[in-house]
Design a protein around this motif. Structure first.
Motif, PDB file in Angstrom:
ATOM      1  N   UNK A  99      51.557  50.452  57.489  1.00  0.00           N
ATOM      2  CA  UNK A  99      52.674  49.604  57.139  1.00  0.00           C
ATOM      3  C   UNK A  99      52.215  48.222  57.741  1.00  0.00           C
ATOM      4  N   UNK A 100      52.180  47.174  56.811  1.00  0.00           N
ATOM      5  CA  UNK A 100      51.915  45.832  57.492  1.00  0.00           C
ATOM      6  C   UNK A 100      53.138  45.413  58.065  1.00  0.00           C
ATOM      7  N   UNK A 101      52.970  44.999  59.490  1.00  0.00           N
ATOM      8  CA  UNK A 101      53.887  44.350  60.557  1.00  0.00           C
ATOM      9  C   UNK A 101      54.258  42.910  59.951  1.00  0.00           C
ATOM     10  N   UNK A 102      55.489  42.887  60.044  1.00  0.00           N
ATOM     11  CA  UNK A 102      55.904  41.540  59.512  1.00  0.00           C
ATOM     12  C   UNK A 102      57.064  40.957  60.489  1.00  0.00           C
ATOM     13  N   UNK A 103      57.334  41.738  61.536  1.00  0.00           N
ATOM     14  CA  UNK A 103      58.456  41.159  62.580  1.00  0.00           C
ATOM     15  C   UNK A 103      58.073  40.259  63.264  1.00  0.00           C
ATOM     16  N   UNK A 104      58.767  39.162  63.380  1.00  0.00           N
ATOM     17  CA  UNK A 104      58.209  38.000  64.021  1.00  0.00           C
ATOM     18  C   UNK A 104      58.081  37.986  65.568  1.00  0.00           C
TER      19      UNK A 104
ATOM     20  N   UNK B 238      57.302  40.973  67.290  1.00  0.00           N
ATOM     21  CA  UNK B 238      56.265  41.775  67.365  1.00  0.00           C
ATOM     22  C   UNK B 238      54.882  40.721  67.208  1.00  0.00           C
ATOM     23  N   UNK B 239      54.971  39.890  66.324  1.00  0.00           N
ATOM     24  CA  UNK B 239      53.485  39.104  66.007  1.00  0.00           C
ATOM     25  C   UNK B 239      53.207  38.264  67.131  1.00  0.00           C
ATOM     26  N   UNK B 240      54.600  37.516  67.416  1.00  0.00           N
ATOM     27  CA  UNK B 240      54.412  36.639  68.681  1.00  0.00           C
ATOM     28  C   UNK B 240      53.927  37.385  70.107  1.00  0.00           C
ATOM     29  N   UNK B 241      54.524  38.433  70.194  1.00  0.00           N
ATOM     30  CA  UNK B 241      53.848  39.134  71.416  1.00  0.00           C
ATOM     31  C   UNK B 241      52.416  39.591  71.370  1.00  0.00           C
ATOM     32  N   UNK B 242      52.057  39.659  70.173  1.00  0.00           N
ATOM     33  CA  UNK B 242      50.626  40.151  69.819  1.00  0.00           C
ATOM     34  C   UNK B 242      49.830  39.058  70.150  1.00  0.00           C
TER      35      UNK B 242
ATOM     36  N   UNK C 236      41.869  39.857  59.381  1.00  0.00           N
ATOM     37  CA  UNK C 236      42.516  41.087  60.070  1.00  0.00           C
ATOM     38  C   UNK C 236      44.078  41.021  59.741  1.00  0.00           C
ATOM     39  N   UNK C 237      44.681  42.029  59.834  1.00  0.00           N
ATOM     40  CA  UNK C 237      45.932  42.582  59.813  1.00  0.00           C
ATOM     41  C   UNK C 237      46.567  43.282  60.932  1.00  0.00           C
ATOM     42  N   UNK C 238      47.800  43.118  61.192  1.00  0.00           N
ATOM     43  CA  UNK C 238      48.557  44.007  62.088  1.00  0.00           C
ATOM     44  C   UNK C 238      49.257  45.105  61.339  1.00  0.00           C
TER      45      UNK C 238
END
Length: 95
Positions: A61-66, A68-72, A79-81
Motif C-alpha cells: 500500500x502506497x503511504x500517503x500520510x503527510x 509519516x512522509x515528513x518523518x521519513x 522510489x516509493x514508500x
C-alpha cells in the motif's frame, strides 16, 4: 479467501537458477502474499533474478500520510514508500 502459496526456498544472488534469465530482462518469482488480503490484492512479495545482488520486489500500500512522509524525509525520484503488514515479512527467506 484464496489459499496462500508456500514461500519459495531461500536463495542467494550467486545461485540464481537459469530459468530466471531471459535476454537480459529482469524476471521475478512469486514468493507469497499476505494471507489476510483478498485474491488479487496486495501485499505480495517477489524475488528477482538479478545476478549482481539479491533483491526483492514488494507490492504494498502506497503511504500517503503527510506526517509519516515528513518523518521519513525526502524520497528520491524512482522510489516509493509502501506499507506491508508484519505477517508478510515471514515470506522473505532468512538471511
Amino acid at each position: 479467501m484464496a489459499p496462500v502459496d508456500a514461500p519459495a526456498p531461500a536463495r542467494r544472488a550467486e545461485k540464481v537458477p537459469q530459468y530466471f534469465t531471459s535476454e537480459g530482462n529482469m524476471r521475478v518469482q512469486f514468493l507469497g502474499k499476505d494471507p489476510e488480503s483478498e485474491h488479487g490484492q496486495s501485499p505480495t512479495l517477489f524475488a528477482t533474478d538479478r545476478a549482481d545482488r539479491c533483491t526483492y520486489i514488494v507490492q504494498g500500500w502506497v503511504v500517503t500520510d503527510r506526517q509519516v512522509l515528513a518523518e521519513i524525509g525526502p524520497v528520491p525520484d524512482g522510489e516509493a514508500v509502501i506499507e506491508i503488514p508484519e505477517e508478510s515479512s515471514a515470506i522473505l527467506p532468512a538471511a
